[in-house]
Write an enzyme that holds these catalytic residues in place. Structure first.
Site: not given
Ligand SMILES: Cc1cc2nc3c(=O)[nH]c(=O)nc-3n(C[C@H](O)[C@H](O)[C@H](O)COP(=O)(O)O)c2cc1C
Length: 379
Positions: A25, A27, A59, A102, A179, A227, A299, A322
């Protein structure tokens, strides 16, 4: 054979994923008053066209006070749910895949500015387990009463029922990243002396009550994922040992998966950020609670890394955030590298790279020239 491109069925459910890639997820802070709009249609179409096995919508607030920002998506009433349905149905006519959502309450980290803005136009009162703010720049929360906790449980249940009514396939309860539900889990933010504070059993009561209420609801049939932040990365905070206990309780309640993230609770956190830095947390939980499917996230950027996490049985599913926002064709490239196949729109199959004309499995649902799909798009 690639593990990443092996299908997956959640236990005690018929929900089948074409591959092990889960879009975590994220945002997008693009709603006005909680409503989905054309932004979401475009973004969701792009994510669904990625060919990931599961797409989890950002979310989504179960109540207006639970929004991180004024621009968060909401599902706190039927009108907002119908706006999600309208845009999601259209996106799913273009490219379909299982969709999760979510369900979230931001607790003391609500009423904050959209990341690219400096202030909140109309700030609101934020709530938390205890009246302790996150940081000087954050609003002061009021501690929830038992009655108010009861209302929040009901808001999660109603939101989940709405998600089911608009065709969502699976829900994810957001108990991570500092949260509300994480604030209850962590001894740093939960200073309560009633049945919702103190022992771990008390601190996880709110999360488990939401799950119990959904499991007991005669009309609710969707699989439930959760989560968590498996550690606060703060001495004396919620940690992996407690996370394993939460995982056991979730497994006992037949949840579909645990999505293992970390951090977000305290500005004192010291995160050892680096490639795959959260995978050991997922692995520890998977070892301790082997029957509960685990999503590793954080990551993970390379197909070979994702493949190796699955081969080593460190997790069952791979969460990408990302990396897939940056490159929504990530699963196509991963399938190319790993010698696997992905679903793809019929319109695009001719772009398969040289030597991999077998890369795509043209998906009949993706033929938008059919009457149904054209009608839906023109509505
Ligand atoms: C732009 C953005 C928005 C995010 N929004 C949420 C969210 O709505 N809910 C959540 O649990 N995590 C959120 N995250 C965290 C990601 O779901 C993820 O756990 C985190 O970026 C690590 O993974 P990655 O390294 O693949 O980016 C967000 C991350 C990014 C970059």
């Amino acid at each position: 054979m690639s593990q990443l491109f092996t299908s997956f069925t959640f236990p005690q459910s018929t929900l089948n994923l074409d591959n092990r890639i889960v879009i975590a997820p994220m945002c997008t802070y693009s709603s006005i008053d909680g409503f989905a709009n054309d932004w979401h249609f475009q973004h969701w179409s792009s994510m669904l066209m990625s060919s990931a096995g599961l797409f989890i919508i950002e979310a989504t607030a179960v109540t207006p006070a639970g929004r991180i920002s004024e621009a968060d998506l909401g599902i706190w009433d039927d009108e907002r749910a119908q706006a999600i349905k309208l845009h999601l149905d259209k996106a799913r006519k273009i490219a379909n895949a299982p969709v999760g959502i979510q369900l979230a309450h931001a607790g003391r980290k609500a009423s904050t500015p959209v990341p690219w803005k400096s202030d909140v136009k109309k700030p609101w009162q934020v709530v938390a387990p205890s009246a302790v703010r996150y940081h000087d720049s954050y609003p002061n929360p009021v501690a929830l009463t038992i009655n108010e906790i009861e209302i929040i449980i009901d808001e999660f249940v109603q939101a989940a029922l709405r998600a089911q009514s608009i065709g969502i396939d699976i829900i994810e309860i957001h108990a991570a990243h500092g949260y509300l539900l994480h604030e209850f889990l962590s001894p740093i933010t939960n200073l309560r002396t009633d049945e919702y504070g103190g022992s771990l059993n008390n601190r996880m009561r709110l999360l488990l009550e939401i799950i119990d209420r959904l499991n007991a609801h005669p009309d609710f049939k969707l699989p439930i994922g959760v989560r968590i932040s498996a550690t606060d990365w703060v001495e004396g905070g919620f940690d992996i040992e407690e996370a394993i206990e939460v995982a056991k309780s979730i497994q006992a309640r037949s949840c579909a998966y645990l999505h293992v993230s970390s951090a977000g609770l305290s500005d004192q956190q010291k995160i050892p950020v680096g490639p795959l830095y959260q995978v050991p947390l997922a692995q520890a939980i998977k070892q301790a609670v082997p029957d509960l499917p685990v999503i590793a996230v954080g990551l993970i950027t390379k197909p070979e890394e994702a493949e190796s996490i699955l081969t080593k049985q460190q997790a069952d599913l791979i969460g990408l955030a990302r990396a897939i926002l940056y490159n929504p064709r990530w699963p196509w490239h991963a399938a190319e590298v790993l010698g696997a196949k992905v679903n793809a729109p019929l319109q695009y199959v001719r772009c398969a790279p040289r030597g991999r004309s077998d890369l795509f499995k043209p998906h009949p649902d993706m033929d938008i020239s059919t009457t149904n799909a054209t009608d839906a798009l023109n509505k």
